[in-house]
Design an enzyme around this catalytic site. Structure first.
Site, PDB file in Angstrom:
ATOM      1  N   ARG A  33       1.042  -1.343  -0.406  1.00  0.00           N
ATOM      2  CA  ARG A  33       0.135   0.107   0.129  1.00  0.00           C
ATOM      3  C   ARG A  33       0.928   1.377   0.362  1.00  0.00           C
ATOM      4  NH1 ARG A  33       3.023   2.239   3.505  1.00  0.00           N
ATOM      5  NH2 ARG A  33       3.119   1.536   5.652  1.00  0.00           N
ATOM      6  N   GLU A  39      -0.247   9.623   9.138  1.00  0.00           N
ATOM      7  CA  GLU A  39       0.695   8.893   9.522  1.00  0.00           C
ATOM      8  C   GLU A  39       0.827   8.674  10.904  1.00  0.00           C
ATOM      9  OE1 GLU A  39       1.763   6.276   7.429  1.00  0.00           O
ATOM     10  OE2 GLU A  39       2.524   7.855   5.903  1.00  0.00           O
ATOM     11  N   HIS A  40       1.271   7.883  11.263  1.00  0.00           N
ATOM     12  CA  HIS A  40       1.326   7.623  12.626  1.00  0.00           C
ATOM     13  C   HIS A  40       0.295   7.624  13.341  1.00  0.00           C
ATOM     14  CE1 HIS A  40       5.178   5.626  12.524  1.00  0.00           C
ATOM     15  NE2 HIS A  40       5.393   7.238  11.760  1.00  0.00           N
ATOM     16  N   ASP A  42      -2.356   5.401  13.062  1.00  0.00           N
ATOM     17  CA  ASP A  42      -3.522   4.525  12.988  1.00  0.00           C
ATOM     18  C   ASP A  42      -3.397   3.616  14.359  1.00  0.00           C
ATOM     19  OD1 ASP A  42      -1.345   3.386  12.887  1.00  0.00           O
ATOM     20  OD2 ASP A  42      -1.721   1.717  11.369  1.00  0.00           O
ATOM     21  N   ASP A 186      -2.398  -0.890   7.447  1.00  0.00           N
ATOM     22  CA  ASP A 186      -1.134  -1.996   6.599  1.00  0.00           C
ATOM     23  C   ASP A 186      -2.115  -3.016   5.925  1.00  0.00           C
ATOM     24  OD1 ASP A 186       0.183   0.173   6.873  1.00  0.00           O
ATOM     25  OD2 ASP A 186       2.060  -1.286   7.872  1.00  0.00           O
ATOM     26  N   TYR A 237       9.451   3.571  16.058  1.00  0.00           N
ATOM     27  CA  TYR A 237       8.257   2.992  16.789  1.00  0.00           C
ATOM     28  C   TYR A 237       7.853   2.778  17.696  1.00  0.00           C
ATOM     29  CZ  TYR A 237       4.793   1.702  14.409  1.00  0.00           C
ATOM     30  OH  TYR A 237       3.035   1.386  13.781  1.00  0.00           O
TER      31      TYR A 237
HETATM   32  C1  GLA Z   1       3.663   1.401   9.626  1.00  0.00           C
HETATM   33  C2  GLA Z   1       2.583   0.856  10.580  1.00  0.00           C
HETATM   34  C3  GLA Z   1       1.063   1.337  10.389  1.00  0.00           C
HETATM   35  C4  GLA Z   1       1.573   2.536  10.414  1.00  0.00           C
HETATM   36  C5  GLA Z   1       2.415   3.089   9.850  1.00  0.00           C
HETATM   37  C6  GLA Z   1       2.926   5.026   9.988  1.00  0.00           C
HETATM   38  O1  GLA Z   1       3.288   1.256   8.449  1.00  0.00           O
HETATM   39  O2  GLA Z   1       3.055  -0.314   9.795  1.00  0.00           O
HETATM   40  O3  GLA Z   1       0.019   0.417  11.393  1.00  0.00           O
HETATM   41  O4  GLA Z   1       1.432   2.540  11.952  1.00  0.00           O
HETATM   42  O5  GLA Z   1       3.947   2.729   9.527  1.00  0.00           O
HETATM   43  O6  GLA Z   1       1.231   5.237   9.590  1.00  0.00           O
END
Ligand code: GLA
Length: 397
Positions: A33, A39-40, A42, A186, A237
């Site tokens: 995807r 972003e960041h 979810d 994702d 992360y």
């Molecule tokens: C990674 C994680 C997702 C999301 C993104 C940041 O891809 O797997 O769940 O947190 O980072 O948006």
């Protein structure tokens, strides 16, 4: 702009035949995807707006030749491992355990969830996996392998999972076997992608809305891969997630979804500088993502592009998950004719920039940005046009 690499469906099937001397019985493909915005958010119960891309992980399989072991071939790596899926699967450093985050862990993690659904044991299969999702590029190669494995195991076991349950099963596998405390974006988009559409996902209610993308004759999504990956990604992360949780406690709310920018600014004195900036990113990104969905629906691509640029700045300055190479790509894209907007996409610390561009200019844009990138960082980027694609499906064998 690159052409598509050799079809992983063909590679997986022929490698299976070559390695195991038989025809695969089942097959599955699941896409990677690209996230347009959100972003960041979810893992903070927020909003995301990704689309599935026409790059897939393919898993093909058949009943194991030896009922006591599954042979699993990673076609792209030329590596085969043997795992007994009829026995309990564990991650760890010990003998007979699966190394956390190694490529077999993504498959074993999903298999372990199927074992549970079946009351403990899974019949062994021989499997070959091939992917056209670049690994480590922030395009969810890991969700693609998990969802492809699940789609294969559904066929092999006769278990049918609802889309949401399937995505959540794959997310669990990633938490437990890959050791990444990821959100749901994702896996949701790899399962529920739809051709020609982006997905607005409310990560709190887990409701998914499909929003049509502009026609590809006019506007295209360009993925600019920086071809760098900084090793801090995994540790940072988890750290960002913890910083958000600290901000949530200090704000006395259930999640950052319950705050907006005014709330965060007002509570500034109760937050450390880092907590303040992390929280400000998340709440402003949620607002931008909701606005971006409105803009996309209304055909306001200039508005959507501006939100993408703002998202990048916030990720760079407040959330601190960008890097020099990604900043350069966004800056160069911003200054190039025909670009509506651009931002880093995925977890960050390398990987890709997503840009929304005018279709007739796409090739030129990739060249111009590529030239500037080479001049500044001495590296080549890889540019790919991404088409919004369907989610995971069985493939004929
Ligand atoms: C990674 C994680 C997702 C999301 C993104 C940041 O891809 O797997 O769940 O947190 O980072 O948006």
């Amino acid at each position: 702009v690159n052409g598509s690499p050799e079809d992983p469906r063909v590679r997986a099937r022929s490698a299976f035949r070559g390695a195991f001397g038989s025809e695969p019985r089942w097959g599955a493909a699941a896409p990677g995807r690209v996230n347009l915005i959100g972003e960041h958010t979810d893992y903070n119960d927020g909003f995301v707006l990704p689309m599935a891309i026409d790059r897939v992980c393919v898993a093909v399989g058949g009943p194991a030749a030896d009922p006591h072991e599954s042979r699993i071939l990673a076609v792209d790596l030329g590596e085969t491992v043997s795992i007994d899926l009829s026995r309990p699967l564990e991650v760890g450093p010990g003998a007979g355990q699966i190394e956390q985050g190694s490529w077999p862990a993504y498959i074993a993690g999903v298999a372990a969830r199927f074992q549970r659904l079946l009351g403990g044991s899974l019949a062994n299969l021989d499997i070959a996996v091939a992917s056209s999702v670049p690994v480590g590029g922030g395009l969810s190669s890991s969700a693609a392998i998990e969802v492809a494995t699940s789609t294969l195991l559904e066929q092999a076991t006769g278990i049918t999972l609802e889309p949401k349950a399937k995505a959540l099963l794959c997310q669990r596998a990633e938490h437990e076997f890959a050791g990444v405390p990821c959100g749901i974006m994702d896996q949701f988009v790899s399962v529920m992608g739809r051709e020609g559409h982006a997905l607005l996902i409310d990560c709190r209610s887990q409701v998914v809305e499909h929003i049509p993308m502009p026609r590809p004759e006019h506007i295209v999504v360009l993925i600019l891969n920086s071809n760098v990956r900084h090793s801090l990604a995994a540790g940072e992360y988890a750290k960002r997630k913890a910083e958000c949780q600290a901000a949530v406690r200090a704000l006395g709310i259930a999640s950052l979804r319950d705050a907006d920018e005014a709330v965060v600014v007002q509570a500034r004195a109760h937050l450390s500088d880092v907590e303040f900036r992390r929280a400000r990113h998340v709440v402003s990104e949620n607002a931008r993502t909701v606005a971006a969905a409105v803009a996309l629906r209304g055909g306001d691509l200039a508005g959507l592009g501006r939100l993408m640029i703002e998202s990048h700045r916030s990720l760079r300055d407040d959330y601190e998950v960008s890097c020099a190479e990604l900043d350069t790509l966004v800056e160069l894209a911003e200054g190039t004719e025909g670009v509506f907007g651009a931002r880093m996409t995925g977890g960050g610390f390398g990987g890709c920039v997503v840009a929304l561009v005018s279709a007739p200019r796409a090739g030129r844009i990739a060249e111009e940005v590529g030239r500037g990138y080479r001049a500044r960082h001495g590296r080549d980027l890889t540019a790919t046009q991404a088409n919004a694609s369907a989610g995971a499906a069985a493939v004929a064998c």
